[in-house]
Design a protein around this motif. Structure first.
Motif, PDB file in Angstrom:
ATOM      1  N   SER A 206       0.894  -1.067   0.377  1.00 33.15           N
ATOM      2  CA  SER A 206       0.075  -0.039   0.001  1.00 33.15           C
ATOM      3  C   SER A 206       0.768   1.279  -0.022  1.00 33.15           C
ATOM      4  CB  SER A 206      -0.806   0.057   1.604  1.00 33.15           C
ATOM      5  OG  SER A 206      -0.080   0.101   2.027  1.00 33.15           O
TER       6      SER A 206
ATOM      7  N   LYS B 122       3.136   6.707 -11.226  1.00 36.68           N
ATOM      8  CA  LYS B 122       1.599   5.932 -11.329  1.00 36.68           C
ATOM      9  C   LYS B 122       1.896   4.197  -9.625  1.00 36.68           C
ATOM     10  CE  LYS B 122      -0.605   7.585 -14.780  1.00 36.68           C
ATOM     11  NZ  LYS B 122      -1.105   7.927 -15.714  1.00 36.68           N
ATOM     12  N   GLN B 123       3.351   4.362 -10.826  1.00 36.38           N
ATOM     13  CA  GLN B 123       4.065   3.272  -9.734  1.00 36.38           C
ATOM     14  C   GLN B 123       5.080   2.653  -9.165  1.00 36.38           C
ATOM     15  OE1 GLN B 123       1.506  -0.311 -12.156  1.00 36.38           O
ATOM     16  NE2 GLN B 123       3.987  -1.200 -13.143  1.00 36.38           N
TER      17      GLN B 123
ATOM     18  N   LYS C 159      -2.195   6.594  -6.001  1.00 36.75           N
ATOM     19  CA  LYS C 159      -3.049   7.689  -6.666  1.00 36.75           C
ATOM     20  C   LYS C 159      -3.174   9.192  -6.918  1.00 36.75           C
ATOM     21  CE  LYS C 159      -5.897   3.305  -4.712  1.00 36.75           C
ATOM     22  NZ  LYS C 159      -6.940   3.342  -3.987  1.00 36.75           N
TER      23      LYS C 159
ATOM     24  N   LYS D  13       0.949   1.105  -5.704  1.00 33.26           N
ATOM     25  CA  LYS D  13       0.603   1.632  -6.579  1.00 33.26           C
ATOM     26  C   LYS D  13       0.122   3.224  -5.967  1.00 33.26           C
ATOM     27  CE  LYS D  13      -1.498  -2.016  -9.019  1.00 33.26           C
ATOM     28  NZ  LYS D  13      -3.123  -2.356 -10.185  1.00 33.26           N
TER      29      LYS D  13
END
Length: 148
Positions: A29, A119-120, A148, A146
């Motif tokens: 996360s 983005k990642q 956001k 990832k």
């Protein structure tokens, strides 16, 4: 006919043995700290009876847990990857005091984005899982964070 059955039984036994046992499952996360800082969180769920070693273990000990992050120049790591407290025990396999984690643990890495947030972020963790009598071969798992 007996030979065919014997061969089939041997092949079945070999295929069962060839399956890889994986007592550690990883999830990831990301927490946004500020406009340019994020915390990458890797959680390890460890099956009962198994343990995962710390990032710092004595020489001649087991393979420590190691993280590598693929930066591509998009961010800077802020400090080292942090880990939870864990347990320091006299490990019966290695015969030394070693820090390890049981059941679950969390590793955190802070990063500072240089320009535009990716983005990642791809990373790898290399680790070794053991129980009280044996250790599995070192394993490398790809982690994906990832943003956001």
């Amino acid at each position: 006919m007996k030979k065919v059955i014997a061969i089939l039984m041997i092949l079945f036994a070999l295929s069962v043995n060839a399956q890889v046992y994986n007592p550690v499952k990883w999830t990831t996360s990301v927490v946004k700290i500020s406009e340019s800082e994020y915390e990458l969180i890797a959680k390890a769920a460890i099956e009962k009876g198994w343990h995962l070693y710390s990032q710092t273990v004595p020489e001649e000990g087991p393979l420590p847990t190691k993280f590598s992050f693929d930066g591509k120049g998009e961010y800077l790591k802020k400090g080292n990857t942090k880990e939870e407290e864990g347990h320091v025990v006299n490990d019966p396999i290695y015969g030394m005091k070693i820090k390890y984690f049981e059941n679950k643990t969390i590793f955190k890495q802070r990063i500072k984005i240089k320009d535009k947030a990716p983005k990642q972020i791809n990373a790898n963790v290399e680790f070794m899982a053991c129980d009280d009598t044996k250790c599995l071969p070192p394993k490398q798992v790809e982690l994906l964070f990832k943003i956001k």
